[in-house]
Design a protein around this motif. Structure first.
Motif, PDB file in Angstrom:
ATOM      1  N   ASN A  62       0.849  -1.191   0.000  1.00 39.77           N
ATOM      2  CA  ASN A  62       0.000   0.000   0.000  1.00 39.77           C
ATOM      3  C   ASN A  62       0.884   1.240   0.000  1.00 39.77           C
ATOM      4  OD1 ASN A  62       0.862   0.361   2.665  1.00 39.77           O
ATOM      5  ND2 ASN A  62      -1.018  -0.426   3.540  1.00 39.77           N
ATOM      6  N   ASP A  63       0.291   2.344  -0.358  1.00 43.43           N
ATOM      7  CA  ASP A  63       1.034   3.593  -0.475  1.00 43.43           C
ATOM      8  C   ASP A  63       0.852   4.473   0.763  1.00 43.43           C
ATOM      9  OD1 ASP A  63       1.983   2.911  -2.987  1.00 43.43           O
ATOM     10  OD2 ASP A  63       0.269   3.799  -4.015  1.00 43.43           O
ATOM     11  N   THR A  64       0.486   3.879   1.870  1.00 40.36           N
ATOM     12  CA  THR A  64       0.298   4.659   3.094  1.00 40.36           C
ATOM     13  C   THR A  64       1.460   4.399   4.042  1.00 40.36           C
ATOM     14  OG1 THR A  64      -0.918   2.937   4.285  1.00 40.36           O
ATOM     15  CG2 THR A  64      -2.206   4.405   2.851  1.00 40.36           C
ATOM     16  N   ASP A  65       1.476   5.123   5.119  1.00 43.39           N
ATOM     17  CA  ASP A  65       2.516   4.933   6.130  1.00 43.39           C
ATOM     18  C   ASP A  65       2.178   3.789   7.078  1.00 43.39           C
ATOM     19  OD1 ASP A  65       4.022   6.997   5.115  1.00 43.39           O
ATOM     20  OD2 ASP A  65       3.106   8.503   6.416  1.00 43.39           O
ATOM     21  N   ASP A  66       0.980   3.242   6.960  1.00 42.50           N
ATOM     22  CA  ASP A  66       0.550   2.161   7.846  1.00 42.50           C
ATOM     23  C   ASP A  66       1.096   0.830   7.351  1.00 42.50           C
ATOM     24  OD1 ASP A  66      -0.916   4.054   9.245  1.00 42.50           O
ATOM     25  OD2 ASP A  66      -2.735   3.665   8.086  1.00 42.50           O
ATOM     26  N   ASP A  67       1.995   0.236   8.100  1.00 40.60           N
ATOM     27  CA  ASP A  67       2.538  -1.067   7.744  1.00 40.60           C
ATOM     28  C   ASP A  67       1.561  -2.154   8.172  1.00 40.60           C
ATOM     29  OD1 ASP A  67       4.896  -0.008   6.709  1.00 40.60           O
ATOM     30  OD2 ASP A  67       5.946  -0.153   8.621  1.00 40.60           O
ATOM     31  N   VAL A  68       1.268  -3.055   7.250  1.00 43.31           N
ATOM     32  CA  VAL A  68       0.401  -4.189   7.531  1.00 43.31           C
ATOM     33  C   VAL A  68       1.126  -5.419   7.017  1.00 43.31           C
ATOM     34  CG1 VAL A  68      -1.842  -5.260   7.121  1.00 43.31           C
ATOM     35  CG2 VAL A  68      -1.665  -2.763   7.257  1.00 43.31           C
ATOM     36  N   PHE A  69       1.512  -6.314   7.944  1.00 39.14           N
ATOM     37  CA  PHE A  69       2.210  -7.516   7.503  1.00 39.14           C
ATOM     38  C   PHE A  69       1.962  -8.669   8.459  1.00 39.14           C
ATOM     39  CE2 PHE A  69       5.361  -5.238  10.078  1.00 39.14           C
ATOM     40  CZ  PHE A  69       5.887  -6.238  10.893  1.00 39.14           C
ATOM     41  N   ARG A  70       2.284  -9.867   7.956  1.00 37.04           N
ATOM     42  CA  ARG A  70       2.191 -11.089   8.734  1.00 37.04           C
ATOM     43  C   ARG A  70       3.483 -11.879   8.521  1.00 37.04           C
ATOM     44  NH1 ARG A  70      -1.496  -8.171   9.741  1.00 37.04           N
ATOM     45  NH2 ARG A  70      -3.714  -8.621   9.655  1.00 37.04           N
ATOM     46  N   ASP A  71       3.952 -12.521   9.586  1.00 40.74           N
ATOM     47  CA  ASP A  71       5.092 -13.433   9.494  1.00 40.74           C
ATOM     48  C   ASP A  71       4.551 -14.849   9.605  1.00 40.74           C
ATOM     49  OD1 ASP A  71       6.789 -11.274   9.291  1.00 40.74           O
ATOM     50  OD2 ASP A  71       7.482 -11.356  11.365  1.00 40.74           O
ATOM     51  N   ILE A  72       4.851 -15.651   8.604  1.00 40.43           N
ATOM     52  CA  ILE A  72       4.289 -16.999   8.496  1.00 40.43           C
ATOM     53  C   ILE A  72       5.420 -18.009   8.345  1.00 40.43           C
ATOM     54  CG2 ILE A  72       2.865 -18.531   7.062  1.00 40.43           C
ATOM     55  CD1 ILE A  72       1.261 -16.015   6.233  1.00 40.43           C
ATOM     56  N   GLU A  73       5.341 -19.103   9.095  1.00 38.37           N
ATOM     57  CA  GLU A  73       6.253 -20.234   8.936  1.00 38.37           C
ATOM     58  C   GLU A  73       5.511 -21.342   8.189  1.00 38.37           C
ATOM     59  OE1 GLU A  73       9.108 -20.536  12.793  1.00 38.37           O
ATOM     60  OE2 GLU A  73       7.039 -21.191  13.087  1.00 38.37           O
ATOM     61  N   ILE A  74       6.224 -22.007   7.281  1.00 39.28           N
ATOM     62  CA  ILE A  74       5.602 -23.068   6.491  1.00 39.28           C
ATOM     63  C   ILE A  74       6.689 -24.043   6.055  1.00 39.28           C
ATOM     64  CG2 ILE A  74       5.757 -21.726   4.360  1.00 39.28           C
ATOM     65  CD1 ILE A  74       2.960 -22.923   3.607  1.00 39.28           C
ATOM     66  N   GLU A 133      -0.153 -23.375  -2.904  1.00 43.79           N
ATOM     67  CA  GLU A 133      -1.557 -23.327  -2.478  1.00 43.79           C
ATOM     68  C   GLU A 133      -1.645 -23.305  -0.953  1.00 43.79           C
ATOM     69  OE1 GLU A 133      -5.716 -25.306  -3.824  1.00 43.79           O
ATOM     70  OE2 GLU A 133      -4.092 -26.720  -3.440  1.00 43.79           O
ATOM     71  N   ASP A 134      -0.769 -24.053  -0.288  1.00 46.36           N
ATOM     72  CA  ASP A 134      -0.733 -24.029   1.181  1.00 46.36           C
ATOM     73  C   ASP A 134      -0.349 -22.637   1.686  1.00 46.36           C
ATOM     74  OD1 ASP A 134      -1.378 -26.791   1.428  1.00 46.36           O
ATOM     75  OD2 ASP A 134       0.725 -27.320   1.077  1.00 46.36           O
ATOM     76  N   LEU A 135       0.618 -22.000   1.013  1.00 46.21           N
ATOM     77  CA  LEU A 135       0.999 -20.638   1.395  1.00 46.21           C
ATOM     78  C   LEU A 135      -0.155 -19.671   1.119  1.00 46.21           C
ATOM     79  CD1 LEU A 135       3.083 -18.662   2.478  1.00 46.21           C
ATOM     80  CD2 LEU A 135       4.009 -18.481   0.150  1.00 46.21           C
ATOM     81  N   HIS A 136      -0.817 -19.837  -0.011  1.00 47.76           N
ATOM     82  CA  HIS A 136      -2.005 -19.026  -0.331  1.00 47.76           C
ATOM     83  C   HIS A 136      -3.033 -19.136   0.791  1.00 47.76           C
ATOM     84  CE1 HIS A 136      -5.938 -18.149  -2.193  1.00 47.76           C
ATOM     85  NE2 HIS A 136      -6.250 -19.400  -1.967  1.00 47.76           N
ATOM     86  N   ASN A 137      -3.322 -20.354   1.240  1.00 45.95           N
ATOM     87  CA  ASN A 137      -4.305 -20.556   2.306  1.00 45.95           C
ATOM     88  C   ASN A 137      -3.853 -19.897   3.608  1.00 45.95           C
ATOM     89  OD1 ASN A 137      -6.075 -22.014   0.662  1.00 45.95           O
ATOM     90  ND2 ASN A 137      -5.084 -23.955   1.145  1.00 45.95           N
ATOM     91  N   ALA A 138      -2.576 -20.000   3.925  1.00 51.38           N
ATOM     92  CA  ALA A 138      -2.047 -19.384   5.148  1.00 51.38           C
ATOM     93  C   ALA A 138      -2.150 -17.864   5.074  1.00 51.38           C
ATOM     94  CB  ALA A 138      -0.593 -19.816   5.364  1.00 51.38           C
ATOM     95  N   ILE A 139      -1.862 -17.295   3.912  1.00 50.06           N
ATOM     96  CA  ILE A 139      -1.936 -15.839   3.746  1.00 50.06           C
ATOM     97  C   ILE A 139      -3.383 -15.365   3.872  1.00 50.06           C
ATOM     98  CG2 ILE A 139      -1.654 -13.937   2.108  1.00 50.06           C
ATOM     99  CD1 ILE A 139       0.836 -15.442   1.039  1.00 50.06           C
TER     100      ILE A 139
END
Length: 173
Positions: free
Chosen positions: A11-23, A30-36
Motif C-alpha cells: 500500500n502507499d500509506t505509512d501504515d505497515d500491515v504484515f504477517r510473518d508466516i512459517e511453512i 496453495e498451502d501458502l495461499h491458504n495461510a496468507i
C-alpha cells in the motif's frame, strides 16, 4: 526445513500491515495461499496468483490457482508447485495478488530458513502487525494521469459513425 516469510500488504500509506508466516519448504504454493488468506482474514474464495519476483519487485512468471489458459499455454499451478521449487536462498521474493477485482497485492519475502521445531504445527502464524483496511489500497500507476496525453483532443470532431472520413481501408483483406 521451515521457510519463514514476511507477507506485506503493498500500500502507499505509512501504515505497515504484515504477517510473518512459517511453512514447510515442501508445502505447495496453495498451502501458502491458504495461510496468507487466513492470516489476513479473507475467505479464500477469490482467484489468486503468485508471481516470481526479482530484487526490484518486478512481476515475473505467474503461478495460478487454476488453469484458465484454455490450453493455449502451459500454466504452473499453485497446487502442483512446491515452495522450494520457486523460493530459495538466491530467489527470495514473490508477489501475491488476491481477488483480481479488488487487486489485493502483497509482497512475500523469504526472511529465514530454519530447522523444524518439535511440537509446532505448520503453517504457523508467528506475528501480526497492523489491520487490513476494509478495501484494497488503490494502486498508483505512472500512466494514470491521462491529461498529460494530447493525442486525442475533444475538438477533433471525430464522428465514429462517419465512415467516409475515417483513416483506414475497410477492404484491407
Amino acid at each position: 526445513m521451515i521457510y519463514r516469510f514476511r507477507v506485506i500488504l503493498d500500500n502507499d500509506t505509512d501504515d505497515d500491515v504484515f504477517r510473518d508466516i512459517e511453512i514447510l519448504e515442501t508445502d505447495s504454493l496453495e498451502d501458502l495461499h491458504n495461510a496468507i488468506t487466513q492470516s489476513f482474514g479473507f475467505d479464500g474464495l477469490e482467484m489468486a496468483s503468485f508471481y516470481i519476483s526479482n530484487d526490484e519487485w518486478d512481476q515475473g512468471e505467474e503461478i495460478s490457482m487454476f488453469d484458465v489458459s484454455e490450453g493455449h499455454s502451459s500454466v504452473r499451478l499453485m497446487s502442483e508447485t512446491a515452495l522450494n521449487e520457486v523460493v530459495h536462498e538466491s530467489q527470495t521474493k514473490l508477489i501475491y495478488v488476491y481477488d483480481f477485482l479488488s487487486m489485493w497485492t502483497f509482497l512475500v519475502e523469504l526472511a529465514e530458513i530454519v530447522e523444524q521445531a518439535e511440537g509446532t504445527d505448520y503453517p504457523n502464524l508467528m506475528f501480526v502487525h497492523g489491520q487490513i483496511p476494509d478495501t484494497a489500497p488503490e494502486k498508483s500507476f505512472e500512466a494514470e494521469n491521462f491529461d498529460d496525453y494530447d493525442e486525442f483532443d475533444d475538438d477533433d470532431d471525430l464522428n465514429i459513425d462517419d465512415y467516409d472520413n475515417l483513416d483506414f481501408d475497410e477492404n484491407w483483406n
